[in-house]
Design a protein around this motif. Sequence first.
Motif, short mmCIF file in Angstrom:
data_model
loop_
_atom_site.label_atom_id
_atom_site.label_comp_id
_atom_site.label_asym_id
_atom_site.label_seq_id
_atom_site.Cartn_x
_atom_site.Cartn_y
_atom_site.Cartn_z
N GLY A 111 -27.89 36.58 -16.18
CA GLY A 111 -28.72 36.39 -14.98
C GLY A 111 -30.13 35.94 -15.25
N GLU B 163 -15.31 32.92 -8.45
CA GLU B 163 -15.89 31.57 -8.58
C GLU B 163 -17.24 31.50 -7.86
OE1 GLU B 163 -15.46 28.99 -10.23
OE2 GLU B 163 -13.45 29.13 -11.08
N ASP B 164 -17.30 32.09 -6.66
CA ASP B 164 -18.55 32.09 -5.90
C ASP B 164 -19.64 32.81 -6.69
OD1 ASP B 164 -17.46 30.73 -3.84
OD2 ASP B 164 -17.48 32.38 -2.39
N LEU C 251 -19.76 33.34 -9.88
CA LEU C 251 -20.08 32.63 -11.12
C LEU C 251 -21.20 31.60 -10.91
CD1 LEU C 251 -16.73 31.95 -13.01
CD2 LEU C 251 -18.80 32.94 -13.99
N ASP C 252 -21.33 31.11 -9.67
CA ASP C 252 -22.43 30.18 -9.37
C ASP C 252 -23.78 30.78 -9.75
OD1 ASP C 252 -20.75 28.28 -8.37
OD2 ASP C 252 -21.18 28.66 -6.26
N PHE C 253 -23.86 32.11 -9.75
CA PHE C 253 -25.14 32.78 -10.01
C PHE C 253 -25.34 33.13 -11.47
CE2 PHE C 253 -24.25 34.00 -5.55
CZ PHE C 253 -25.36 33.40 -4.98
N ALA C 254 -24.33 32.90 -12.28
CA ALA C 254 -24.45 33.27 -13.70
C ALA C 254 -25.30 32.24 -14.43
CB ALA C 254 -23.07 33.39 -14.33
N SER D 151 -18.22 45.33 -8.94
CA SER D 151 -17.80 44.95 -7.59
C SER D 151 -17.95 43.44 -7.35
CB SER D 151 -18.56 45.77 -6.55
OG SER D 151 -19.95 45.61 -6.73
N CYS D 152 -18.00 42.68 -8.42
CA CYS D 152 -18.07 41.22 -8.33
C CYS D 152 -19.24 40.77 -7.46
CB CYS D 152 -16.76 40.64 -7.79
SG CYS D 152 -16.55 38.89 -8.20
N SER D 153 -20.40 41.40 -7.66
CA SER D 153 -21.54 40.95 -6.87
C SER D 153 -22.84 40.84 -7.65
CB SER D 153 -21.73 41.83 -5.63
OG SER D 153 -21.36 43.13 -5.88
N CYS D 154 -22.76 40.73 -8.97
CA CYS D 154 -24.02 40.58 -9.70
C CYS D 154 -23.99 39.46 -10.75
CB CYS D 154 -24.41 41.88 -10.37
SG CYS D 154 -23.38 42.31 -11.78
N ALA D 155 -22.80 39.10 -11.22
CA ALA D 155 -22.67 38.06 -12.25
C ALA D 155 -23.39 38.39 -13.55
CB ALA D 155 -23.14 36.69 -11.72
#
Lengths: 106, 345
Positions: free
Chosen positions: A106, A69-70, A72-75, A43-47
């Motif tokens: 992560g 992109e947002d 990915l900041d957390f990867a 769901s594009c919320s954990c990276a």
Amino acid sequence: MTKITFIDHAGKSTVVDAEDGSTVMETAIRNDVPGIEAECGGSCSCATCHVYVDEAWAGKLPKAGPLEEDMLDFAYDVRPNSRLSCQITVSAALDGLVVTTPEKQG
Amino acid sequence: MTEHIKTDAVIIGAGPVGLFAVFELGLLDIKAHLIDILDRAGGQCAELYPEKPIYDIPGFPEVSGQGLVDNLMKQIEPFNPQFHFSEMVTSVENTGTAEAPSFIVKTDNDKVFECKVVLIAAGGGSFQPKKPPIAGIEAYEGKSVYYAVRKMEAFRGKKVMIVGGGDSALDWTLNLHPLAERITLVHRRDEFRAAPHSVNAMRELVAAGKMDLMIGQVMEVKGANGELSHAVVRGNDKTSMDVACTAMLPFFGLTMKLGPIAEWGLHLHENLVPVDTEKFETSTPGIFAVGDINTYPGKLKLILSGFHEVALAAQKAHRYVYPNKKLTFQYTTSSTSLQKKLGVG
Ligand SMILES: Cc1cc2nc3c(=O)[nH]c(=O)nc-3n(C[C@H](O)[C@H](O)[C@H](O)COP(=O)(O)OP(=O)(O)OC[C@H]3O[C@@H](n4cnc5c(N)ncnc54)[C@H](O)[C@@H]3O)c2cc1C
Ligand code: FES
């Protein structure tokens, strides 16, 4: 069938058959490919499905959307060819795609 | 100074399952304190997907992560739960017997709880800051590299490098700007997830030459004895430069780490706590594990399953807290005594 190659951090590669319409992340999970965690189930919320797309393929994939992109900041260790594999949909056009998994998720 | 608190139950983790445990325990007259390392309730729902809709909560065709948390908070209000946020539970010590358990629970904020039962509702573990991939950064942590701002004064007169593009990065850029000698914000792209008004305020400061914005990544840190002097920043054009900095604040979001649970003398299986499916009790009588942190044959990491688990765990907890009281099964719709507890009778 579309073939996708996953290369892990140590350089070991796994080639799997991917179902068109599924995502690269789902393909990895279904085939027990190590190096992708996908904690949020796509769901594009954990990276934690972060991959590096092989340079040869960089221009051939649709660009990452703003949400990706947002996230990915957390990867961990993001590079210009970083993508979230749950946001890449498999199609015949991706036959032969090569992605590398990062040192850790992560 | 150490604060001593005596209560019936301590719930470790204020995610959806920990919150609903307050309700099920409360119906059985068991008073609870909740402890969470986050600064607010809701666990994964609030931290990871507050705005995403959940579709599989019975009775709610659609509810957002935050919406569910808000509703749970309202539902448990009658039981007056006591929250202890921004605190990590560091130890759980067994001071009782199998028949009459009692525990001492300690936090990293110098609080000591004395209780009869412990519910571990720790989910995927405690939320902790993600660390950036910078070699050798550990040597600077706590001395000149911080993952949170505890005291703003610590940054007065410093050359502060803030890394990240979310609200924490932008908020601290703006808040520390008046104190710091210079602020450099480093982000991997020229777009920010943070609230537009703080992004605009940051851009105004940059335009006025009052702070620096660099697009790229921190590759290396330099300094001695834990004190930073420079950071090497590589721009997206692949050129690297040394940037003077005496304090660094990387903000890369949070990740869940099992944390101190491993040291509490419980049997663990792949970082999860095995329980039985009758009482959801761990290998230590009086310590229960509910929600994502537990494991048993057929376990599903669903909020729904966690809710069921706390209802059953509460039954057994009652036997420990009120050994001489008989428990009769009652419905909230028809029991006047339950309704009185809920403040609706
Ligand atoms: C993107 C995403 C989508 C999801 N969608 C669904 C869905 O549609 N339906 C569904 O049923 N589930 C869904 N889930 C799963 C659901 O969120 C979890 O099952 C649920 O949050 C588990 O609740 P919990 O209370 O057990 O733990 P958490 O929500 O993980 O909360 C545990 C809390 O304990 C705290 N903690 C842990 N250790 C300590 C300690 N030592 N000291 C202090 N605090 C501590 C943590 O900081 C955390 O706040 C989803 C999860 C994600 C990430
Ligand atoms: S699986 Fe979570 S972001 Fe892709």
